[in-house]
Motif scaffolding. Structure first.
Motif, PDB file in Angstrom:
ATOM      1  N   SER A 218      29.539  63.016  35.873  1.00  0.00           N
ATOM      2  CA  SER A 218      29.161  62.346  34.911  1.00  0.00           C
ATOM      3  C   SER A 218      28.335  60.941  35.019  1.00  0.00           C
ATOM      4  O   SER A 218      27.951  60.159  34.423  1.00  0.00           O
ATOM      5  N   TRP A 219      27.696  60.955  36.428  1.00  0.00           N
ATOM      6  CA  TRP A 219      26.689  60.089  36.921  1.00  0.00           C
ATOM      7  C   TRP A 219      25.725  59.578  36.032  1.00  0.00           C
ATOM      8  O   TRP A 219      25.331  58.319  35.787  1.00  0.00           O
ATOM      9  N   GLY A 220      24.997  60.717  35.545  1.00  0.00           N
ATOM     10  CA  GLY A 220      23.711  60.234  34.580  1.00  0.00           C
ATOM     11  C   GLY A 220      23.957  60.413  33.363  1.00  0.00           C
ATOM     12  O   GLY A 220      23.010  60.386  32.403  1.00  0.00           O
TER      13      GLY A 220
ATOM     14  N   PRO B   6      27.912  55.238  36.347  1.00  0.00           N
ATOM     15  CA  PRO B   6      28.433  55.186  37.748  1.00  0.00           C
ATOM     16  C   PRO B   6      29.425  54.285  38.121  1.00  0.00           C
ATOM     17  O   PRO B   6      30.492  54.362  38.934  1.00  0.00           O
ATOM     18  N   MET B   7      29.216  53.055  37.553  1.00  0.00           N
ATOM     19  CA  MET B   7      30.177  51.812  38.054  1.00  0.00           C
ATOM     20  C   MET B   7      31.271  52.325  37.177  1.00  0.00           C
ATOM     21  O   MET B   7      32.519  51.983  37.713  1.00  0.00           O
ATOM     22  N   PHE B   8      31.513  52.607  35.937  1.00  0.00           N
ATOM     23  CA  PHE B   8      32.816  52.915  35.169  1.00  0.00           C
ATOM     24  C   PHE B   8      33.532  53.725  35.926  1.00  0.00           C
ATOM     25  O   PHE B   8      34.899  53.871  36.083  1.00  0.00           O
ATOM     26  N   LEU B   9      32.661  54.833  36.541  1.00  0.00           N
ATOM     27  CA  LEU B   9      33.584  55.965  37.232  1.00  0.00           C
ATOM     28  C   LEU B   9      34.074  55.566  38.513  1.00  0.00           C
ATOM     29  O   LEU B   9      35.160  56.094  38.920  1.00  0.00           O
ATOM     30  N   ARG B  10      33.409  54.710  39.135  1.00  0.00           N
ATOM     31  CA  ARG B  10      33.784  54.185  40.460  1.00  0.00           C
ATOM     32  C   ARG B  10      35.284  53.117  40.170  1.00  0.00           C
ATOM     33  O   ARG B  10      36.113  53.171  41.089  1.00  0.00           O
ATOM     34  N   LEU B  11      34.988  52.506  39.262  1.00  0.00           N
ATOM     35  CA  LEU B  11      36.275  51.455  38.736  1.00  0.00           C
ATOM     36  C   LEU B  11      37.331  52.430  38.352  1.00  0.00           C
ATOM     37  O   LEU B  11      38.511  52.051  38.698  1.00  0.00           O
ATOM     38  N   LEU B  12      37.081  53.458  37.597  1.00  0.00           N
ATOM     39  CA  LEU B  12      38.289  54.455  36.977  1.00  0.00           C
ATOM     40  C   LEU B  12      38.904  55.311  38.250  1.00  0.00           C
ATOM     41  O   LEU B  12      40.211  55.267  38.267  1.00  0.00           O
ATOM     42  N   ARG B  13      38.100  55.629  39.271  1.00  0.00           N
ATOM     43  CA  ARG B  13      38.708  56.111  40.280  1.00  0.00           C
ATOM     44  C   ARG B  13      39.540  55.267  41.204  1.00  0.00           C
ATOM     45  O   ARG B  13      40.583  55.528  41.636  1.00  0.00           O
ATOM     46  N   LYS B  14      39.048  53.986  41.173  1.00  0.00           N
ATOM     47  CA  LYS B  14      39.809  52.843  42.283  1.00  0.00           C
ATOM     48  C   LYS B  14      41.168  52.818  41.392  1.00  0.00           C
ATOM     49  O   LYS B  14      42.091  52.485  42.187  1.00  0.00           O
ATOM     50  N   THR B  15      40.966  52.981  39.974  1.00  0.00           N
ATOM     51  CA  THR B  15      42.319  52.678  39.346  1.00  0.00           C
ATOM     52  C   THR B  15      43.102  53.576  39.638  1.00  0.00           C
ATOM     53  O   THR B  15      44.434  53.490  40.007  1.00  0.00           O
TER      54      THR B  15
END
Length: 418
Positions: free
Chosen positions: A46-48, A205-214
């Motif tokens: 979902s990066w782009g 990209p920021m959203f997915l990184r934060l959700l992955r961290k969650t």
């Protein structure tokens, strides 16, 4: 949560994009242990993405306008394209999609998805509380620019149908001067506009990184770089085999693998084909004189999304192709050429980070969310262009169904076995 001495139920989630990470989060909230297996090693799923969370615009893909656009697929300027030699999946998809491009069927599908759209932003607000709020760039509103009043009239008609379906929408119609005063980067070609309220945009990209961290902070596991090619079910559970031979086991599985869903789901009774409708995007730097607020050009099918660092993502195109088909560099030129007349002065040679990603599209425009023929296999996918908007909401409902065994009424029309 499982009590002392009671084995905790476990789930294997196939796919690490917005659909997979969302269902992983909500399953963990239900006390179910989760392992996410993803074919990619980064944010490729979902990066782009354009990053719009716009339930007011989240309408089913098959509609008369989509059919008219599809008739122009041989034009290099068309926002709808077909790449490569059509395969069996694309032909199956087309034979089911085309008959649904009527006002009656579109309106029926719109009413079916409305319960999800109504709770979409509420689900995102719940995610904000877990740590994804930093990825929200704009909370309200979305600016829409039109070249002529006929395009505005068509969008207002669509919004009336959205409201009639049960999804409340607030909007303001703008004159040309009002539109350009709000966004000076728009050109004199913009003759009118609209503000769509109660929507937001994120930095994907920021959203997915934060959700992955969650998910990791909540106790989930994420195994990246494992392309699941087979899923076996037995009386003891499920086992996913990756292309490299690795096997991952759990009590149940949730297929959330986007445009790659059909090959795995078909053996469990899911006959609705999921077709890759690939989108293209690129990044424009802060000095490129791009819109400073989320700006949508619906006639051109171009989305401009300001990112957290001041850059802008520009997105467009619906390209039907195999998900692993090589990207076509001409598509980026098509997007720029479509947007250029609507913007004042843009140096498109500044674009970087050209990206192509596969949206998982269904023939009837509705996601596939719920149980399969196997009591151990569930499906969470097929959201098309609206995975970012609808994914957390459908994930919350599906996780509740998995935990309790009771299918929510909101998911009735999204049954994967329909």
């Amino acid at each position: 949560m499982a009590g002392a001495g009671v084995k905790r139920r476990t789930a294997l989630v196939v796919g690490g994009g917005i659909a997979g990470l969302s269902i992983a989060h909500y399953l963990l909230r239900e006390g179910i242990g989760v392992t996410v297996v993803d074919r990619d090693t980064d944010d490729a799923a979902s990066w782009g993405n354009a990053g719009y969370l716009t339930p007011g615009f989240a309408v089913p893909l098959p509609e008369p306008a989509a059919l008219r656009a599809g008739l122009k697929v041989l034009s290099p300027a068309s926002p709808v394209q077909v790449s490569g030699i059509p395969d069996t999946n694309l032909l199956r998809f087309a034979t089911r999609f085309l008959p649904r491009c009527s006002h009656r069927r579109w309106d029926h599908a719109l009413r079916a998805i409305s319960p999800i759209n109504r709770i979409a932003l509420q689900a995102h607000e719940e995610l904000d509380a877990t740590g994804t709020a930093a990825a929200v760039v704009h909370r309200d509103p979305i600016l829409v620019g039109f070249r002529d009043s006929a395009d505005l009239k068509a969008k207002l008609t669509e919004l009336r149908h959205v409201v009639a379906s049960g999804m409340p929408v607030r909007s303001d119609v703008l004159t040309a001067s009002e539109t350009r005063s709000l966004e000076p980067t728009l050109s004199a070609e913009v003759s009118c506009g609209m503000l769509l309220h109660d929507q937001r945009s994120i930095d994907p990209p920021m959203f997915l990184r934060l959700l992955r961290k969650t998910v990791l902070d909540e106790g989930g596991r994420i195994l990246a770089g494992q392309d699941v090619v087979a899923l076996n079910v037995s009386g003891r559970g499920v086992a996913a085999r990756s292309a490299d031979g690795a096997v991952t086991q759990a009590d149940i599985a949730v297929l959330a693998c986007g445009a790659w869903l059909s090959p795995l789901a078909r053996q469990f009774g899911v006959r609705q084909p999921v077709q890759a409708g690939r989108g293209y995007s690129f990044r424009m730097p802060p000095e490129a004189n791009m819109p400073t607020r989320p700006t949508y050009l619906p006639t051109q099918r171009v989305v401009c999304t300001p990112l957290a660092d001041g850059a802008t993502r520009v997105s467009g195109i619906m390209e039907f192709a195999r998900p692993n088909h090589p990207q076509n560099p001409d598509r980026f030129t098509t997007i720029a050429a479509a947007a250029d007349p609507m913007l004042s002065t843009v140096d498109w040679t500044l674009r970087t980070e050209e990206w192509c990603g596969s949206r998982p599209c269904t023939a009837d425009g509705l996601p596939l969310v719920g149980a399969s023929h196997s009591e151990r296999v569930f499906v969470h996918g097929g959201h098309g262009m609206w995975g970012m908007t609808q994914g957390p909401a459908t994930a919350k409902l599906l996780a509740r169904q998995i935990a309790t065994g009771n299918p929510p009424s909101e998911l009735a029309a999204l049954n994967p076995l329909r």
